[in-house]
Design a protein around this motif. Structure first.
Motif, PDB file in Angstrom:
ATOM      1  N   ARG A  88      -4.643  -7.635  -3.535  1.00 40.30           N
ATOM      2  CA  ARG A  88      -5.673  -6.599  -3.593  1.00 40.30           C
ATOM      3  C   ARG A  88      -6.577  -6.616  -2.363  1.00 40.30           C
ATOM      4  NH1 ARG A  88      -3.342  -3.076  -6.273  1.00 40.30           N
ATOM      5  NH2 ARG A  88      -2.518  -3.847  -8.194  1.00 40.30           N
ATOM      6  N   ALA A  89      -6.652  -7.751  -1.659  1.00 37.52           N
ATOM      7  CA  ALA A  89      -7.493  -7.809  -0.465  1.00 37.52           C
ATOM      8  C   ALA A  89      -7.039  -6.792   0.575  1.00 37.52           C
ATOM      9  CB  ALA A  89      -7.467  -9.210   0.141  1.00 37.52           C
ATOM     10  N   VAL A  90      -5.740  -6.559   0.685  1.00 35.49           N
ATOM     11  CA  VAL A  90      -5.212  -5.589   1.643  1.00 35.49           C
ATOM     12  C   VAL A  90      -5.704  -4.190   1.277  1.00 35.49           C
ATOM     13  CG1 VAL A  90      -3.096  -4.504   2.491  1.00 35.49           C
ATOM     14  CG2 VAL A  90      -3.187  -6.971   2.196  1.00 35.49           C
ATOM     15  N   GLU A  91      -5.645  -3.860   0.012  1.00 38.18           N
ATOM     16  CA  GLU A  91      -6.068  -2.549  -0.463  1.00 38.18           C
ATOM     17  C   GLU A  91      -7.578  -2.384  -0.329  1.00 38.18           C
ATOM     18  OE1 GLU A  91      -4.987   0.130  -4.340  1.00 38.18           O
ATOM     19  OE2 GLU A  91      -5.369  -1.988  -4.667  1.00 38.18           O
ATOM     20  N   LYS A  92      -8.338  -3.416  -0.707  1.00 38.97           N
ATOM     21  CA  LYS A  92      -9.801  -3.325  -0.716  1.00 38.97           C
ATOM     22  C   LYS A  92     -10.401  -3.366   0.684  1.00 38.97           C
ATOM     23  CE  LYS A  92     -10.043  -3.238  -5.174  1.00 38.97           C
ATOM     24  NZ  LYS A  92      -9.964  -1.934  -5.756  1.00 38.97           N
ATOM     25  N   THR A  93      -9.693  -3.938   1.659  1.00 38.44           N
ATOM     26  CA  THR A  93     -10.217  -4.067   3.007  1.00 38.44           C
ATOM     27  C   THR A  93     -10.188  -2.757   3.776  1.00 38.44           C
ATOM     28  OG1 THR A  93      -9.534  -6.370   3.096  1.00 38.44           O
ATOM     29  CG2 THR A  93      -9.928  -5.318   5.196  1.00 38.44           C
ATOM     30  N   CYS A  94      -9.328  -1.858   3.415  1.00 35.38           N
ATOM     31  CA  CYS A  94      -9.166  -0.602   4.155  1.00 35.38           C
ATOM     32  C   CYS A  94     -10.446   0.233   4.093  1.00 35.38           C
ATOM     33  CB  CYS A  94      -7.992   0.188   3.588  1.00 35.38           C
ATOM     34  SG  CYS A  94      -7.748   1.764   4.442  1.00 35.38           S
ATOM     35  N   PRO A  95     -11.121   0.453   5.234  1.00 39.32           N
ATOM     36  CA  PRO A  95     -12.364   1.223   5.217  1.00 39.32           C
ATOM     37  C   PRO A  95     -12.164   2.705   4.897  1.00 39.32           C
ATOM     38  CG  PRO A  95     -11.859   0.529   7.461  1.00 39.32           C
ATOM     39  CD  PRO A  95     -10.823  -0.080   6.565  1.00 39.32           C
ATOM     40  N   GLU A  96     -10.925   3.210   5.063  1.00 38.30           N
ATOM     41  CA  GLU A  96     -10.665   4.618   4.775  1.00 38.30           C
ATOM     42  C   GLU A  96     -10.084   4.838   3.382  1.00 38.30           C
ATOM     43  OE1 GLU A  96     -10.077   3.660   9.015  1.00 38.30           O
ATOM     44  OE2 GLU A  96      -8.563   3.370   7.492  1.00 38.30           O
ATOM     45  N   ASN A  97      -9.864   3.761   2.635  1.00 34.55           N
ATOM     46  CA  ASN A  97      -9.201   3.841   1.329  1.00 34.55           C
ATOM     47  C   ASN A  97      -7.847   4.539   1.441  1.00 34.55           C
ATOM     48  OD1 ASN A  97     -11.329   2.557  -0.103  1.00 34.55           O
ATOM     49  ND2 ASN A  97     -12.461   4.479   0.011  1.00 34.55           N
ATOM     50  N   ALA A  98      -7.110   4.219   2.509  1.00 38.73           N
ATOM     51  CA  ALA A  98      -5.819   4.853   2.774  1.00 38.73           C
ATOM     52  C   ALA A  98      -4.652   4.050   2.203  1.00 38.73           C
ATOM     53  CB  ALA A  98      -5.627   5.018   4.280  1.00 38.73           C
ATOM     54  N   ILE A  99      -4.917   2.839   1.707  1.00 38.58           N
ATOM     55  CA  ILE A  99      -3.850   1.976   1.215  1.00 38.58           C
ATOM     56  C   ILE A  99      -3.904   1.870  -0.300  1.00 38.58           C
ATOM     57  CG2 ILE A  99      -2.994  -0.402   1.151  1.00 38.58           C
ATOM     58  CD1 ILE A  99      -3.754  -0.673   4.040  1.00 38.58           C
ATOM     59  N   THR A 100      -2.750   2.034  -0.907  1.00 37.45           N
ATOM     60  CA  THR A 100      -2.609   1.761  -2.331  1.00 37.45           C
ATOM     61  C   THR A 100      -1.394   0.861  -2.514  1.00 37.45           C
ATOM     62  OG1 THR A 100      -1.312   3.784  -2.633  1.00 37.45           O
ATOM     63  CG2 THR A 100      -3.648   3.916  -3.158  1.00 37.45           C
ATOM     64  N   LEU A 101      -1.425   0.091  -3.559  1.00 34.98           N
ATOM     65  CA  LEU A 101      -0.315  -0.803  -3.867  1.00 34.98           C
ATOM     66  C   LEU A 101       0.361  -0.304  -5.139  1.00 34.98           C
ATOM     67  CD1 LEU A 101      -2.158  -4.169  -3.195  1.00 34.98           C
ATOM     68  CD2 LEU A 101      -0.596  -2.964  -1.679  1.00 34.98           C
ATOM     69  N   ALA A 102       1.631  -0.007  -5.025  1.00 28.27           N
ATOM     70  CA  ALA A 102       2.398   0.481  -6.178  1.00 28.27           C
ATOM     71  C   ALA A 102       3.123  -0.708  -6.798  1.00 28.27           C
ATOM     72  CB  ALA A 102       3.401   1.532  -5.731  1.00 28.27           C
ATOM     73  N   PRO A 103       2.758  -1.095  -8.028  1.00 25.72           N
ATOM     74  CA  PRO A 103       3.402  -2.249  -8.653  1.00 25.72           C
ATOM     75  C   PRO A 103       4.864  -1.951  -8.987  1.00 25.72           C
ATOM     76  CG  PRO A 103       1.784  -1.274 -10.144  1.00 25.72           C
ATOM     77  CD  PRO A 103       1.745  -0.503  -8.878  1.00 25.72           C
ATOM     78  N   ARG A 104       5.757  -2.608  -8.272  1.00 27.32           N
ATOM     79  CA  ARG A 104       7.192  -2.445  -8.513  1.00 27.32           C
ATOM     80  C   ARG A 104       7.952  -3.568  -7.844  1.00 27.32           C
ATOM     81  NH1 ARG A 104       7.217   3.033  -5.204  1.00 27.32           N
ATOM     82  NH2 ARG A 104       5.855   3.359  -6.921  1.00 27.32           N
ATOM     83  N   LEU A 105       9.126  -3.799  -8.336  1.00 28.91           N
ATOM     84  CA  LEU A 105      10.016  -4.811  -7.775  1.00 28.91           C
ATOM     85  C   LEU A 105      11.183  -4.073  -7.155  1.00 28.91           C
ATOM     86  CD1 LEU A 105      10.651  -7.835  -7.461  1.00 28.91           C
ATOM     87  CD2 LEU A 105      11.861  -7.705  -9.636  1.00 28.91           C
ATOM     88  N   LEU A 106      11.304  -4.145  -5.835  1.00 28.10           N
ATOM     89  CA  LEU A 106      12.408  -3.510  -5.132  1.00 28.10           C
ATOM     90  C   LEU A 106      13.569  -4.490  -5.074  1.00 28.10           C
ATOM     91  CD1 LEU A 106      10.425  -1.880  -2.189  1.00 28.10           C
ATOM     92  CD2 LEU A 106      11.175  -0.809  -4.305  1.00 28.10           C
ATOM     93  N   LEU A 107      14.749  -4.042  -5.479  1.00 21.39           N
ATOM     94  CA  LEU A 107      15.909  -4.926  -5.535  1.00 21.39           C
ATOM     95  C   LEU A 107      16.957  -4.596  -4.482  1.00 21.39           C
ATOM     96  CD1 LEU A 107      16.199  -4.961  -9.413  1.00 21.39           C
ATOM     97  CD2 LEU A 107      15.257  -6.745  -7.957  1.00 21.39           C
ATOM     98  N   ALA A 108      16.877  -3.468  -3.848  1.00 22.65           N
ATOM     99  CA  ALA A 108      17.846  -3.074  -2.825  1.00 22.65           C
ATOM    100  C   ALA A 108      17.590  -3.853  -1.535  1.00 22.65           C
ATOM    101  CB  ALA A 108      17.741  -1.578  -2.577  1.00 22.65           C
ATOM    102  N   ALA A 109      18.552  -3.812  -0.646  1.00 24.34           N
ATOM    103  CA  ALA A 109      18.435  -4.523   0.635  1.00 24.34           C
ATOM    104  C   ALA A 109      17.215  -4.059   1.427  1.00 24.34           C
ATOM    105  CB  ALA A 109      19.709  -4.327   1.453  1.00 24.34           C
ATOM    106  N   GLN A 110      16.793  -2.805   1.260  1.00 24.25           N
ATOM    107  CA  GLN A 110      15.647  -2.280   1.995  1.00 24.25           C
ATOM    108  C   GLN A 110      14.352  -3.038   1.701  1.00 24.25           C
ATOM    109  OE1 GLN A 110      16.395   1.178  -0.156  1.00 24.25           O
ATOM    110  NE2 GLN A 110      14.360   1.337  -1.036  1.00 24.25           N
ATOM    111  N   ALA A 111      14.293  -3.783   0.617  1.00 20.81           N
ATOM    112  CA  ALA A 111      13.083  -4.529   0.268  1.00 20.81           C
ATOM    113  C   ALA A 111      12.763  -5.595   1.294  1.00 20.81           C
ATOM    114  CB  ALA A 111      13.237  -5.159  -1.114  1.00 20.81           C
ATOM    115  N   LYS A 112      13.748  -6.000   2.074  1.00 13.87           N
ATOM    116  CA  LYS A 112      13.527  -7.063   3.057  1.00 13.87           C
ATOM    117  C   LYS A 112      13.482  -6.555   4.491  1.00 13.87           C
ATOM    118  CE  LYS A 112      15.581 -10.433   0.063  1.00 13.87           C
ATOM    119  NZ  LYS A 112      16.660 -10.059  -0.811  1.00 13.87           N
ATOM    120  N   GLN A 113      13.520  -5.254   4.652  1.00 12.97           N
ATOM    121  CA  GLN A 113      13.546  -4.673   5.994  1.00 12.97           C
ATOM    122  C   GLN A 113      12.159  -4.279   6.462  1.00 12.97           C
ATOM    123  OE1 GLN A 113      16.279  -1.426   5.530  1.00 12.97           O
ATOM    124  NE2 GLN A 113      18.069  -2.751   5.554  1.00 12.97           N
ATOM    125  N   GLU A 114      12.032  -4.142   7.790  1.00 11.99           N
ATOM    126  CA  GLU A 114      10.788  -3.634   8.359  1.00 11.99           C
ATOM    127  C   GLU A 114      10.675  -2.150   8.061  1.00 11.99           C
ATOM    128  OE1 GLU A 114      10.404  -4.380  12.524  1.00 11.99           O
ATOM    129  OE2 GLU A 114      10.685  -6.526  12.285  1.00 11.99           O
TER     130      GLU A 114
END
Length: 182
Positions: A88-114
């Motif tokens: 939550r620190a990442v979300e709360k630190t944003c001065p523009e409130n531009a970040i949200t965290l969507a609770p989910r578990l990604l299982l595809a290979a893309q979960a480990k990519q940049e």
């Protein structure tokens, strides 16, 4: 019948957990690429509102996993894992409130990519014209941050238009001014 796991434990908890999740995902009777989780879940995906984000990089400093990174020489925000522990620190630190965290578990290979979360056209440092950040509306980010306590004085807003080296020089040159207020 499920196959037993064949991986070794890693000294890094995150790596061991990734191995376990990968193994269980492969054994699932009905494979899924994503599992939505409830609020407060330990995993999630970082979502950035590109219209609101000014690329101030406050989130990069707040990410304890160092998963969020700046674009080095380009005005860009990337995540080095499409999924991370929801902090939550990442979300709360944003001065523009531009970040949200969507609770989910990604299982595809893309979960480990940049993944590139936001980028913009660069503009030059106002102090010595080194390519720096984005040119959206010529300093739109400064206007959005005017009321934020971190940028209460005009010097702090001006530093947003400087490269990292010039910011440090400016802060040292104006040290007396900033310490006299505290």
């Amino acid at each position: 019948m499920a196959k037993p796991a064949t991986y070794n434990l890693s000294p890094e908890k995150r790596t061991t957990l990734d191995f376990a999740i990968d193994h269980l995902a492969k054994q699932a009777p009905k494979p899924q690429e994503e599992i939505k989780l409830g609020a407060g879940a330990p995993y999630g995906q970082v979502l950035v509102d590109k219209q609101t984000c000014t690329l101030c990089m406050a989130c990069v400093g707040a990410c304890p996993e160092s998963a969020l990174v700046d674009g080095r020489d380009q005005p860009m925000l990337e995540i080095h894992r499409a999924q991370l522990r929801t902090v939550r620190a990442v979300e709360k630190t944003c001065p523009e409130n531009a970040i949200t965290l969507a609770p989910r578990l990604l299982l595809a290979a893309q979960a480990k990519q940049e993944v590139m979360l936001n980028e913009a056209e660069p503009y030059n440092c106002v102090r010595w014209r080194q390519a720096l950040r984005h040119a959206q509306d010529g300093g739109q980010h400064a206007g959005k941050l005017t009321g934020h306590s971190m940028f209460a004085d005009g010097g702090a807003l001006k530093r947003l238009q400087m490269c990292a080296d010039c910011r440090v020089v400016d802060m040292m040159e104006n040290k007396e001014r900033s310490t006299s207020r505290t």
